[in-house]
Design an enzyme around this catalytic site. Sequence first.
Site, mmCIF file in Angstrom:
data_model
loop_
_atom_site.group_PDB
_atom_site.id
_atom_site.type_symbol
_atom_site.label_atom_id
_atom_site.label_comp_id
_atom_site.label_asym_id
_atom_site.label_seq_id
_atom_site.Cartn_x
_atom_site.Cartn_y
_atom_site.Cartn_z
ATOM 1 N N VAL A 39 95.788 106.308 163.238
ATOM 2 C CA VAL A 39 94.917 105.721 164.360
ATOM 3 C C VAL A 39 93.435 105.974 163.936
ATOM 4 O O VAL A 39 92.601 105.021 164.309
ATOM 5 C CB VAL A 39 95.419 106.219 165.678
ATOM 6 C CG1 VAL A 39 94.173 105.782 166.839
ATOM 7 C CG2 VAL A 39 96.765 105.487 166.070
ATOM 8 N N CYS A 40 93.247 107.326 163.828
ATOM 9 C CA CYS A 40 91.827 107.770 163.337
ATOM 10 C C CYS A 40 91.400 107.156 162.125
ATOM 11 O O CYS A 40 90.075 106.391 162.283
ATOM 12 C CB CYS A 40 91.755 109.290 162.965
ATOM 13 S SG CYS A 40 92.405 110.177 164.491
ATOM 14 N N THR A 41 92.148 106.658 161.384
ATOM 15 C CA THR A 41 91.838 105.846 160.011
ATOM 16 C C THR A 41 91.048 104.592 160.641
ATOM 17 O O THR A 41 90.054 104.047 160.209
ATOM 18 C CB THR A 41 92.794 105.863 159.019
ATOM 19 O OG1 THR A 41 93.042 107.030 158.566
ATOM 20 C CG2 THR A 41 92.214 104.970 157.885
ATOM 21 N N LEU B 54 87.794 104.855 162.600
ATOM 22 C CA LEU B 54 86.685 105.181 161.666
ATOM 23 C C LEU B 54 86.190 103.827 160.876
ATOM 24 O O LEU B 54 85.086 103.733 160.859
ATOM 25 C CB LEU B 54 86.916 106.405 160.773
ATOM 26 C CG LEU B 54 86.357 107.877 161.485
ATOM 27 C CD1 LEU B 54 87.241 107.951 162.512
ATOM 28 C CD2 LEU B 54 86.531 108.857 160.421
#
Length: 133
Positions: free
Chosen positions: A44-46, A49
Site C-alpha cells: 500500500v505504501c508503494t 508514494l
Amino acid sequence: MALQIGAVAPDFEAETTEGKIKFHDWIGNSWALLFSHPKDFTPVCTTELGALAKLKPEFDKRGVKLMGLSVDPVDRHSKWAEDIRETQGAAPNYPMIGDTDYNVSKLYDMLPASTSGDPLKRTPAENQTVRNI
C-alpha cells in the site's frame, strides 16, 4: 503529542534521500506535507508514494513541499524508489527521511519513547503507528 490545526510542527534534523535537512529551514515560507509509512517495500505504501510522485506538480503549484518518512535507512529508500518507479510509473521526487534512530517518529508520537534496536529487524506490524500525516 497530537498537533492541533495552526500549531507549529516540531523541528528536527534528519538524513534524507536528498541529504541532511533541518525541517523548519527546509520548509522555509512554504506549506509542507510530512507523511510517514511503517516500512519500505510494503504494497500500500508503494502505491501511495507513487501516487504522490505523480501529484507533486499540483502540490508545487500550491507552494506545498512533500517529505516522506520511514524508519528504514536512506539507502534502502533509494532501492524502494526503483521499485516504486517500476511498479507505479513514478518514483518519489521528494525527500524521504531515513529515521533509523526513531527520533522523528518519537518526536511526533508515532512510536513509544522506549522503541530501540535495528529498524531492519522491525516488522510493519511493530511500526504500524508510523503511519501519519
